[in-house]
Scaffold this motif. Sequence first.
Motif, PDB file in Angstrom:
ATOM      1  N   LEU A  12       0.832  -1.208   0.000  1.00 60.83           N
ATOM      2  CA  LEU A  12       0.000   0.000   0.000  1.00 60.83           C
ATOM      3  C   LEU A  12       0.868   1.259   0.000  1.00 60.83           C
ATOM      4  CD1 LEU A  12      -2.799  -1.064   2.514  1.00 60.83           C
ATOM      5  CD2 LEU A  12      -2.979  -0.865   0.044  1.00 60.83           C
ATOM      6  N   SER A  13       1.956   1.246   0.767  1.00 62.11           N
ATOM      7  CA  SER A  13       2.846   2.404   0.793  1.00 62.11           C
ATOM      8  C   SER A  13       3.452   2.661  -0.577  1.00 62.11           C
ATOM      9  CB  SER A  13       3.958   2.185   1.825  1.00 62.11           C
ATOM     10  OG  SER A  13       3.425   2.113   3.132  1.00 62.11           O
ATOM     11  N   SER A  14       3.797   1.565  -1.304  1.00 59.56           N
ATOM     12  CA  SER A  14       4.381   1.732  -2.638  1.00 59.56           C
ATOM     13  C   SER A  14       3.376   2.319  -3.625  1.00 59.56           C
ATOM     14  CB  SER A  14       4.888   0.381  -3.157  1.00 59.56           C
ATOM     15  OG  SER A  14       3.817  -0.483  -3.516  1.00 59.56           O
ATOM     16  N   LEU A  15       2.065   2.214  -3.303  1.00 57.54           N
ATOM     17  CA  LEU A  15       1.023   2.737  -4.195  1.00 57.54           C
ATOM     18  C   LEU A  15       0.552   4.121  -3.767  1.00 57.54           C
ATOM     19  CD1 LEU A  15      -1.091  -0.531  -4.607  1.00 57.54           C
ATOM     20  CD2 LEU A  15       0.654   0.380  -6.153  1.00 57.54           C
ATOM     21  N   GLY A  16       1.138   4.668  -2.707  1.00 56.80           N
ATOM     22  CA  GLY A  16       0.786   6.018  -2.280  1.00 56.80           C
ATOM     23  C   GLY A  16      -0.157   6.091  -1.108  1.00 56.80           C
ATOM     24  N   ALA A  17      -0.587   4.946  -0.569  1.00 56.89           N
ATOM     25  CA  ALA A  17      -1.457   4.947   0.604  1.00 56.89           C
ATOM     26  C   ALA A  17      -0.589   5.016   1.860  1.00 56.89           C
ATOM     27  CB  ALA A  17      -2.326   3.695   0.631  1.00 56.89           C
ATOM     28  N   PRO A  18      -1.115   5.534   2.964  1.00 55.00           N
ATOM     29  CA  PRO A  18      -0.326   5.539   4.201  1.00 55.00           C
ATOM     30  C   PRO A  18      -0.202   4.122   4.746  1.00 55.00           C
ATOM     31  CG  PRO A  18      -2.561   6.325   4.631  1.00 55.00           C
ATOM     32  CD  PRO A  18      -2.435   6.187   3.138  1.00 55.00           C
ATOM     33  N   GLY A  19       1.016   3.759   5.171  1.00 52.35           N
ATOM     34  CA  GLY A  19       1.216   2.441   5.757  1.00 52.35           C
ATOM     35  C   GLY A  19       0.611   2.379   7.147  1.00 52.35           C
TER      36      GLY A  19
END
Length: 439
Positions: free
Chosen positions: A414-421
């Motif tokens: 998710l972090s790699s896609l721009g969402a907050p981890g």
Amino acid sequence: MKKQFRRNAWQAIGGAALAAVVLSAASSSGATPELASSVQSMRQQASVLTQKIAALNAQVQSISSHYASVQGQIRQLQGKESGVEATIAQKQRELKKLHGEIVSEAVSLFAQAGTDSQVLSVLQDNPNSSAVAQVDISTASSTQEQAVNAYQAVQQQLAIQKSQLQADKAQQTSLLSLLSTQEAKAQTAQQQVSTELASVNSQIQQMVTAQLAAQQRARQALLVQQQLAAERIAAAQQAAAAQQAAQQAAAASASQGQATSPSPQAPVVVNPSPAAVAPSGYANPLRSIGGLQSWRVDQGVDYNGYGPIYAIGDGVVLSTFNGGWPGGTFITYRLTNGPAAGLVVYAAEDINPDVSVGQAVTPNTVIGTLYNGPDGIETGWADGGALGETMAMSYGQFYGSNTTGFGYNFSQLLSSLGAPGGVVQNSPTGSVPGNWPQW
């Protein structure tokens, strides 16, 4: 489109009739809260058993480590014992050499003193070793006598050391036997708990199978009821439209040329947020969530907020419901593209599903609408099985609130896609398989 149709239908024939249909279907759905409660209880029991197995495994590892340490100590004692024995042998050889030197000197003294000397007993090979030693010592020089005494003292000390080493080795050997017994008992207990866990899991599977069958029957009954309601709604709409057309025609005829009433305005359709697709072929599924808050990483990643949640990539929906989750929503879809093709993603808890089983999805497909409920949502890797388990649970990584290896991997995605981890609670428990994609 489906929501707009239901809204128009409600306005056309009144909400009470349709509500009665839905409530009727829900009351005959065959839902079994007792069964869901039993499944949840069995899951908790399985979690307790899993923790017991982990504790017993730690105990076995501790005993095994102690066992190996004791074995190492025994080897060290054996090495020391061998060294002492070698030293004793060396001292005995030196004492024997000194004894020969003393005898040689005694012979010389005998040659000088004549046949009356006490040394005669040495030359006659007197079998009495004490007498021989006494003659040797009495005929030896002061320096030789001191050397003999020193060697004998060293021999006594070495003998004491050897005895102590043997006693220590016997004690360590006894401890080794005790540890072996403890390890066997712990392994037996671990096997018993594992057998009990397998039994509990089997019961859970049977209960969930029965639950899924009841839910499937309920969904089929609800679909039939909704279809009948939709048909009645369509008929009412057609009648209302015909009546409105007749009234408009009559009004047009009466006004003789006046402009006809404008056609109803078409409903406004809000386009979903387009996906910003990453090189992996996946997109941020949380990009349109309002008030998004990231919570902990456990089996997956927990969030809260409100709004649409999208599929990460291309895939096929496997399920939308599981009574074991808060709110009952458990949407799963198997990815068909990208580095995680073949793996299954889940989104659960406070979500209203907007997809159905068997539906194909893309990163632009809204799979459900998140409402700001008490549980928020959890999303991560599922095992794709009929029981609706997460990968973390299937691999025995989850104990109730800990960060798992599978949850941490999904948080990185998710972090790699721009969402907050998510918020990591601990060093991740367990890890993903070696061929699992990394982000």
